[in-house]
Design an enzyme around this catalytic site. Structure first.
Site, PDB file in Angstrom:
ATOM      1  N   ASP A  43      -8.363   2.663  12.582  1.00  0.00           N
ATOM      2  CA  ASP A  43      -7.116   2.994  13.375  1.00  0.00           C
ATOM      3  C   ASP A  43      -7.230   4.097  14.297  1.00  0.00           C
ATOM      4  O   ASP A  43      -6.731   4.325  15.279  1.00  0.00           O
ATOM      5  CB  ASP A  43      -5.945   3.108  12.615  1.00  0.00           C
ATOM      6  CG  ASP A  43      -5.310   1.995  11.782  1.00  0.00           C
ATOM      7  OD1 ASP A  43      -5.404   1.009  12.617  1.00  0.00           O
ATOM      8  OD2 ASP A  43      -5.082   1.834  10.620  1.00  0.00           O
ATOM      9  N   GLN A  77      -9.767   5.537  -1.410  1.00  0.00           N
ATOM     10  CA  GLN A  77      -9.719   5.196   0.038  1.00  0.00           C
ATOM     11  C   GLN A  77     -11.139   5.956   0.663  1.00  0.00           C
ATOM     12  O   GLN A  77     -11.903   5.271   1.295  1.00  0.00           O
ATOM     13  CB  GLN A  77      -8.620   5.778   0.690  1.00  0.00           C
ATOM     14  CG  GLN A  77      -8.385   5.320   2.202  1.00  0.00           C
ATOM     15  CD  GLN A  77      -7.675   6.181   3.003  1.00  0.00           C
ATOM     16  OE1 GLN A  77      -7.818   7.436   3.388  1.00  0.00           O
ATOM     17  NE2 GLN A  77      -6.507   5.507   3.331  1.00  0.00           N
ATOM     18  N   HIS A 118     -13.816   1.217   1.670  1.00  0.00           N
ATOM     19  CA  HIS A 118     -13.286  -0.431   2.245  1.00  0.00           C
ATOM     20  C   HIS A 118     -14.437  -1.061   2.812  1.00  0.00           C
ATOM     21  O   HIS A 118     -14.822  -2.127   2.556  1.00  0.00           O
ATOM     22  CB  HIS A 118     -12.148  -0.281   3.159  1.00  0.00           C
ATOM     23  CG  HIS A 118     -11.605  -1.583   3.462  1.00  0.00           C
ATOM     24  ND1 HIS A 118     -10.212  -1.615   3.775  1.00  0.00           N
ATOM     25  CD2 HIS A 118     -11.791  -2.685   3.595  1.00  0.00           C
ATOM     26  CE1 HIS A 118      -9.849  -2.817   3.763  1.00  0.00           C
ATOM     27  NE2 HIS A 118     -10.936  -3.709   3.813  1.00  0.00           N
ATOM     28  N   GLU A 123     -11.675   8.587   8.580  1.00  0.00           N
ATOM     29  CA  GLU A 123     -12.478   7.739   9.513  1.00  0.00           C
ATOM     30  C   GLU A 123     -13.699   8.416  10.458  1.00  0.00           C
ATOM     31  O   GLU A 123     -14.410   7.785  11.078  1.00  0.00           O
ATOM     32  CB  GLU A 123     -11.602   7.168  10.693  1.00  0.00           C
ATOM     33  CG  GLU A 123     -10.539   6.244   9.970  1.00  0.00           C
ATOM     34  CD  GLU A 123      -9.254   6.833   9.378  1.00  0.00           C
ATOM     35  OE1 GLU A 123      -8.351   6.106   9.200  1.00  0.00           O
ATOM     36  OE2 GLU A 123      -9.134   8.073   9.355  1.00  0.00           O
ATOM     37  N   ARG A 166       1.033  -1.179   0.044  1.00  0.00           N
ATOM     38  CA  ARG A 166       0.025   0.051   0.041  1.00  0.00           C
ATOM     39  C   ARG A 166       0.859   1.381  -0.174  1.00  0.00           C
ATOM     40  O   ARG A 166       0.356   2.267   0.204  1.00  0.00           O
ATOM     41  CB  ARG A 166      -0.874  -0.001   1.234  1.00  0.00           C
ATOM     42  CG  ARG A 166      -2.038  -1.081   1.248  1.00  0.00           C
ATOM     43  CD  ARG A 166      -2.974  -1.123   0.260  1.00  0.00           C
ATOM     44  NE  ARG A 166      -3.862  -2.344   0.288  1.00  0.00           N
ATOM     45  CZ  ARG A 166      -5.132  -2.235   1.009  1.00  0.00           C
ATOM     46  NH1 ARG A 166      -5.072  -1.383   2.191  1.00  0.00           N
ATOM     47  NH2 ARG A 166      -5.684  -3.414   1.290  1.00  0.00           N
ATOM     48  N   ARG A 196       6.830   4.624   3.993  1.00  0.00           N
ATOM     49  CA  ARG A 196       6.947   3.535   4.747  1.00  0.00           C
ATOM     50  C   ARG A 196       7.027   2.254   3.670  1.00  0.00           C
ATOM     51  O   ARG A 196       6.934   2.398   2.489  1.00  0.00           O
ATOM     52  CB  ARG A 196       5.305   3.135   5.379  1.00  0.00           C
ATOM     53  CG  ARG A 196       5.276   4.231   6.517  1.00  0.00           C
ATOM     54  CD  ARG A 196       4.128   3.908   7.136  1.00  0.00           C
ATOM     55  NE  ARG A 196       2.800   4.324   6.245  1.00  0.00           N
ATOM     56  CZ  ARG A 196       1.719   3.495   6.843  1.00  0.00           C
ATOM     57  NH1 ARG A 196       1.399   3.136   8.022  1.00  0.00           N
ATOM     58  NH2 ARG A 196       0.468   4.056   6.142  1.00  0.00           N
ATOM     59  N   ARG A 219      -3.393  -6.689   8.206  1.00  0.00           N
ATOM     60  CA  ARG A 219      -4.738  -6.705   7.784  1.00  0.00           C
ATOM     61  C   ARG A 219      -4.801  -6.523   6.345  1.00  0.00           C
ATOM     62  O   ARG A 219      -5.823  -7.066   5.819  1.00  0.00           O
ATOM     63  CB  ARG A 219      -5.629  -5.855   8.657  1.00  0.00           C
ATOM     64  CG  ARG A 219      -5.418  -4.144   8.378  1.00  0.00           C
ATOM     65  CD  ARG A 219      -6.833  -3.445   8.992  1.00  0.00           C
ATOM     66  NE  ARG A 219      -6.512  -3.098  10.179  1.00  0.00           N
ATOM     67  CZ  ARG A 219      -6.080  -2.220  10.987  1.00  0.00           C
ATOM     68  NH1 ARG A 219      -5.680  -1.161  10.239  1.00  0.00           N
ATOM     69  NH2 ARG A 219      -6.270  -2.355  12.329  1.00  0.00           N
ATOM     70  N   TRP A 267     -10.022  -2.421  12.849  1.00  0.00           N
ATOM     71  CA  TRP A 267     -10.018  -1.807  11.839  1.00  0.00           C
ATOM     72  C   TRP A 267      -9.828  -0.465  11.508  1.00  0.00           C
ATOM     73  O   TRP A 267      -9.380   0.033  10.651  1.00  0.00           O
ATOM     74  CB  TRP A 267     -11.073  -2.490  10.758  1.00  0.00           C
ATOM     75  CG  TRP A 267     -10.959  -1.871   9.666  1.00  0.00           C
ATOM     76  CD1 TRP A 267     -10.365  -2.623   8.414  1.00  0.00           C
ATOM     77  CD2 TRP A 267     -11.625  -0.846   9.060  1.00  0.00           C
ATOM     78  NE1 TRP A 267     -10.480  -1.709   7.377  1.00  0.00           N
ATOM     79  CE2 TRP A 267     -11.532  -0.802   7.546  1.00  0.00           C
ATOM     80  CE3 TRP A 267     -12.801  -0.042   9.612  1.00  0.00           C
ATOM     81  CZ2 TRP A 267     -11.914   0.425   6.833  1.00  0.00           C
ATOM     82  CZ3 TRP A 267     -13.241   1.056   8.806  1.00  0.00           C
ATOM     83  CH2 TRP A 267     -12.985   1.258   7.668  1.00  0.00           C
TER      84      TRP A 267
END
Length: 798
Positions: free
Chosen positions: A491, A687, A641, A634, A331, A341, A347, A489
């Site tokens: 975060d 996303q 997703h 979020e 990802r 990263r 997950r 899930w």
């Protein structure tokens, strides 16, 4: 308005208005080398790692995404110049015609300007670390044309930190040179830090130094070398480096010419044979055909024809492509995740592997083993890790000298984090990935394979699965609901050490997968144990999580329930309600009420919001989610997703019209004519989409690198169209809109081809009345057939 259209015959998205609101990207490469490119050829290349082996430079979050993979053309008679891709020169679009075609692992840029047509196709051959630019020029004018052609890429310092900081070191760590038509780039601090750039022609000029090619107070829009018509022959140890090769051409009226540029991994001596090979256009064509065959084979595993054209285009081409890109490159490579990263998210990778078992069983199996190695003996997964750390066959190639650019080798304490940093959902997803892989391939022997644990010791894959289930059973709070640990899930939903409803539902779902597998292989003792565990989980969920109209989201560390009818913010959440139904925990009455609440509170024309109303007041007992802007990510966005989880839940209830309503709302294809709102690509799930509590409601962000594509593919094919494998048979159990008269699915399973025609004469959403294969009546499902055979299946709903 629209900026392009879907060309299904060529499996391309055609951008004919190239001035898109944001960069529209594509992924080039399927193995070790990968490029992320925009509709203007902006972007970057990396080899294996976007963090530690970046090949070309990219400046993220700048007003214009640059640099990229550019070809400049100059009319040497007039001095006018332009680029084959619209940017970086950016010619007036009323005078120049530009187009970009994003295909499967390639992008094609074309322009028509000033009597010259030009095309640049960028792709990476299947098994070679070389990026090819296949360039074709044609003189459409009535006079001879004297042209110069120039390439341009800017080399990276390999490591992202070196690219963006510490220039007192990095500017003196690299060098360039030119010989025999080949530019070599050398990272002096790395023993294997070499790249090369060459072409199919003998250059008339070159530049290896960025600042000499571009010129002072200039950039990629107006390079001084192109403006003057001459490169300077620059090269040097130290500084910023590029690859610019110049060729002077004379094209007669109607004449065309084809040339190639090549960017590769390794020293100069590795470039010469590549240059010789791809100077022959037949070899370029062969490599491109091999790439097309690679995707032909994958896509042929499942093709659909339904009354929903957007679903057809998405499932037959773009959903699987997006899912495959995620499983290939994890990802962390995009214009948003720019390589800061690296490694595998537990997950994310588990779900990615689960969704591509039919098209890429080899990669699915590889990821399963890597994830098992990333599991601790206690049963939690490492949230983010490098698979090489735990690969017993991996030989770490340490340099013979200590260098500031060496990839760091962490200590065991740094590799294996403790339970305080564990996410409670991570490892549970692996249960389904293993189950789905075995259903797809029939490879039950995988369960007996011995695999190490991250913190020492080893066990079979089957034992790894039990460790995961036992861990979730042990990590419960006062009510028997699974602890949220660092997070589940979501975060940003931390619950202050409390309990996560979603994880308990996910635990039950994983248990059902494990029990079905255990029954199939005859593990009587394990079946008895885990049936009791499942019953206990189900009871705890129904006793503690039901709120009268929906299921709550969790319980904080102080015992406060989150997501109740009394809450003014975060009243209803998609994760807990969709999973309560899809997992099978909820009985019919509660399931119907829960999903009706999802529709009532969370539905928008752009998809289902994650929660509603959004949080506006900070509450650290709930978590960081309350400090995220309302309607963003979020906190009340349309987070893509989990949307497919709601499709699956509605399919479990047999409500095909509702399921398709949810499906169509999120479908990027349906927003192709709403780009002034969406802004992002209409061929990729993003996303998230800004929720209705944000001023930019409907704006999509962060394409490609999300589990949404894989889950959309998995949910739509297996639960809406209803064609899914079991351990010893193939199921056809659709849940469709009542007004669908019929649809077709071609499915390859275990080497046999099944052409499935489903009729719906009674106008129902769910229920199979009769099923035949090759004219013979079947008793509810399709048995395994011999590899290499082809079969016609006729299903009548009713």
């Amino acid at each position: 308005m629209r900026y392009g259209y879907f060309d299904d015959e060529n499996r391309e998205y055609v951008i004919d208005h190239v001035n898109t609101p944001v960069p529209w990207t594509n992924y080039i490469g399927v193995n070790d080398m990968c490029a992320v490119l925009s509709q203007s050829a902006d972007g970057y290349v990396f080899y294996k790692s976007p963090q530690y082996h970046r090949i070309t430079r990219f400046r993220p979050n700048a007003p214009i995404s640059r640099p990229g993979h550019y070809v400049y053309l100059r009319d040497d008679d007039t001095g006018e110049y332009w680029s084959i891709s619209w940017q970086p020169v950016g010619k007036d679009l009323t005078k120049a015609k530009y187009e970009c075609r994003h295909g499967l692992s390639y992008s094609k840029y074309s322009c028509e300007y000033n009597g010259i047509s030009a095309c640049q196709t960028i792709f990476i051959p299947l098994n070679e670390p070389v990026e090819l630019w296949d360039v074709v020029l044609k003189n459409n004018s009535s006079r001879p044309r004297c042209l110069s052609i120039y390439s341009y890429i800017e080399f990276s310092f390999h490591q992202i930190d070196m690219d963006n900081q510490n220039f007192q070191m990095s500017l003196y760590a690299s060098g360039s040179s030119y010989a025999d038509g080949i530019i070599e780039y050398d990272l002096y601090y790395e023993e294997s830090g070499y790249q090369w750039f060459t072409s199919s022609f003998e250059p008339d000029g070159f530049d290896c130094l960025r600042d000499r090619f571009l010129g002072a107070y200039r950039d990629e829009r107006n390079p001084i070398a192109v403006e003057r018509g001459e490169c300077t022959g620059s090269f040097e140890k130290t500084g910023n480096h590029c690859a610019a090769l110049q060729k002077k051409l004379v094209l007669q009226p109607g004449q065309d010419i084809r040339i190639a540029f090549l960017l590769g991994e390794g020293k100069r001596e590795t470039a010469a044979p590549m240059r010789e090979k791809y100077s022959d256009p037949a070899n370029v064509d062969r490599a491109f055909s091999d790439l097309a065959a690679f995707w032909d084979e994958k896509l042929s595993k499942l093709q659909v024809n339904t009354p929903n054209q957007g679903m057809n285009t998405s499932l037959n081409i773009w959903n699987l492509y997006q899912a495959e890109v995620n499983i290939m490159f994890s990802r962390f490579a995009s214009f948003i995740e720019v390589g800061g990263r690296t490694g595998l998210g537990f997950r994310d990778t588990s779900q990615d592997a689960m969704t591509i078992a039919s098209s890429n069983p080899e990669k699915c199996r590889q990821r399963i083993i890597e994830l098992c190695r990333g599991l601790t003996q206690q049963g939690y997964g490492l949230h983010l890790f490098q698979p090489e750390w735990f690969d017993p066959e991996f030989q770490g190639k340490q340099q013979s000298f200590k260098s500031p650019t060496v990839i760091p080798t962490p200590s065991m304490e740094e590799k294996v984090h403790g339970i305080k940093d564990a996410c409670s959902d991570d490892a549970l997803w692996l249960i389904a990935a293993i189950s789905e892989y075995i259903k797809e391939t029939g490879e039950v022997s995988l369960l007996d394979e011995m695999v190490t644990y991250a913190d020492g010791g080893e066990g079979t894959v089957y034992q790894h699965m039990m460790r995961i289930l036992d861990f979730s059973a042990e990590q419960v709070g006062a009510t028997g609901i699974c602890k949220g640990l660092r997070a589940d899930w979501n975060d940003c939903l931390n619950l202050g050490g409390g309990e996560s409803a979603m994880v308990s539902f996910l635990h039950y779902w994983a248990l059902q997968h494990f029990l079905a597998l255990s029954r199939f292989i005859g593990k009587t003792e394990e079946v008895e144990k885990y049936e009791k565990m499942a019953a206990k989980v189900k009871k705890a969920c129904n006793d503690n999580l039901w709120d009268g109209e929906w299921y709550i989201r969790g319980i904080t560390g102080s015992g406060r329930k989150i997501g109740t009818h009394d809450d003014k913010e975060g009243k209803v959440h998609i994760e807990s309600n969709a999973w309560a139904v899809f997992s099978g925990v909820a009985d019919l009455d509660r399931a119907v009420k829960a999903m009706d609440s999802v529709d009532k509170y969370l539905y928008t024309p752009y998809g289902l919001m994650l929660n509603a109303p959004s949080y506006t007041k900070s509450d650290d007992e709930i978590g960081f989610v309350t400090r995220v802007y309302p309607g963003v990510k979020e906190n009340g966005s349309i987070f893509s997703h989990p949307n497919p989880w709601a499709w699956c839940a509605e399919a479990a209830l047999g409500r095909g019209d509702r399921a398709m309503k949810f499906y169509n709302a999120l479908l990027p294809y349906n927003q192709n004519d709403k780009i002034e709102v969406r802004q992002s690509e209409p061929y990729s799930y993003c996303q998230f989409v800004m929720g209705k509590d944000h001023t930019a409601f409907g704006r999509a962000r962060h394409p490609f690198m999300t589990g949404s594509g894989g889950w959309a593919y998995f949910a739509a094919t297996r639960y809406l169209l209803g064609v899914r494998p079991d351990f010893d048979h193939l199921i056809v159990d659709p849940c469709i809109p009542k007004d669908w008269g019929s649809f077709d699915v071609t499915r390859v399973w275990r080497g046999a081809v099944y052409r499935i025609h489903v009729e719906n004469p009674c106008g129902v959403s769910k229920g199979v009345k009769t099923m035949e294969m090759d004219g013979k009546t079947l008793s509810g499902w399709i048995p395994v057939q011999k590899a290499g055979t082809q079969h016609s299946v006729h299903v009548v709903m009713g």
